[in-house]
Design a protein around this motif. Structure first.
Motif, PDB file in Angstrom:
ATOM      1  N   TYR A  67       0.805  -1.217   0.000  1.00 10.47           N
ATOM      2  CA  TYR A  67       0.000   0.000   0.000  1.00 10.47           C
ATOM      3  C   TYR A  67       0.845   1.278   0.000  1.00 10.47           C
ATOM      4  N   ARG A  75      -6.422   1.479   4.513  1.00  8.85           N
ATOM      5  CA  ARG A  75      -5.743   0.230   4.879  1.00  8.85           C
ATOM      6  C   ARG A  75      -4.371   0.495   5.489  1.00  8.85           C
ATOM      7  N   ASN A  89     -15.643  -2.752   1.651  1.00  5.36           N
ATOM      8  CA  ASN A  89     -14.642  -1.940   2.339  1.00  5.36           C
ATOM      9  C   ASN A  89     -15.277  -1.044   3.396  1.00  5.36           C
ATOM     10  N   ASP A  96      -8.385 -10.318  -1.224  1.00  7.20           N
ATOM     11  CA  ASP A  96      -8.799 -10.188   0.178  1.00  7.20           C
ATOM     12  C   ASP A  96      -9.191 -11.541   0.766  1.00  7.20           C
TER      13      ASP A  96
END
Length: 286
Positions: free
Chosen positions: A135, A168, A235, A274
């Motif tokens: 990320y 995240r 999310n 995920d």
């Protein structure tokens, strides 16, 4: 003369050669007859060193859903003209479609060096790093992408993925700041960007979770909004601590995409990633 017995090393080498032959003989999908594709192949036959023709063939195959075969066409184009950034960009996009995220990141990185001012390259480089779970690198790519925004469609697409990336990373304040330009009357025109726009309105609190699928009817062929908006809603629940609804929506996204032509949509790929990562985490915690 009596044939000499093979040594262990020779046997190992022979086995390796067999494996290599098997790898080299991997079959590709049988591509159905298509007039447009046949016309391009005829051009290639008469001009085999024309890299643009291989790009044209790749675009045709990608449009038909043959992503691995399309990637090979871009590789042929690269072998002829290795400094053309577009060929790396197109091949990288198809690598993403095939789940080869590290290969995609490598190609998008090359493309970003050859053409540092292309919005598409930075957007998809960010996505590649996101799917790889890096990320921090995704954040840097999206920052560069945002500097190249030209339209409302650009704005909502990159803001959506960047917002999720920052959340995240635990950088909630930075994520909320990204939502400041998102207003209900943005002139969004693209179908996919429209779904991202709905997700952003949800994140900003301008749309309720139960409203996200309002007017979306999968039976009417609206599978893509269900897939794209579904990952956004997943999310939303993840960020708000409702992991049960988050997991259920991941399943819905994957199932909807798998039963339609959107199995390689970014939202579906992200949902699959995920699911895999969640399963690995549970194994570690068990």
């Amino acid at each position: 003369m009596e044939e000499k017995k093979k040594t262990g090393l020779q046997v190992a080498r022979s086995s390796t050669l067999v494996q290599e032959r098997e790898v080299m003989s991997w079959k590709r999908n049988a591509v159905p007859e298509d007039a447009g594709l046949a016309a391009i192949e005829a051009k290639i036959a008469s001009d085999p060193e024309n890299a643009e023709l291989y790009k044209e063939k790749g675009l045709c195959l990608a449009g038909m859903g043959y992503y691995r075969e399309a990637a090979e066409c871009y590789s042929r184009a690269i072998s002829i003209d290795p400094f053309n950034w577009e060929y790396y960009r197109h091949r990288a996009h198809r690598f993403v479609s095939c789940g080869l995220f590290a290969d995609a990141a490598a190609d998008f990185t090359l493309a970003s060096r050859l053409n540092p001012d292309d919005w598409n390259v930075w957007y998809h480089l960010g996505l590649s790093w996101f799917l790889l779970g890096d990320y921090e690198k995704a954040d840097r790519a999206y920052q560069r992408c945002e500097a190249l925004n030209k339209t409302a469609d650009d704005l909502v697409a990159v803001t959506d993925w960047h917002y999720v990336t920052l959340r995240r990373l635990g950088r909630d304040a930075d994520a909320e700041k990204l939502l400041e330009p998102i207003v209900p009357d943005l002139p969004v025109t693209d179908e996919v960007s429209g779904s991202y726009f709905q997700r952003l309105l949800l994140y900003k609190g301008l749309k309720k979770p139960e409203e996200l699928f309002s007017g979306v009817d999968p039976k009417a062929g609206a599978d893509l909004p269900v897939v794209t908006q579904g990952f956004g809603l997943a999310n939303y629940y993840l960020f708000n601590g409702d992991t049960e609804k988050y997991e259920a929506l991941l399943d819905r996204v994957i199932e909807t995409a798998s039963n339609s032509r959107w199995y390689s949509a970014f939202a579906c790929l992200a949902a699959r990633v995920d699911k895999i990562n969640n399963a690995k985490r549970r194994e570690r915690e068990a």
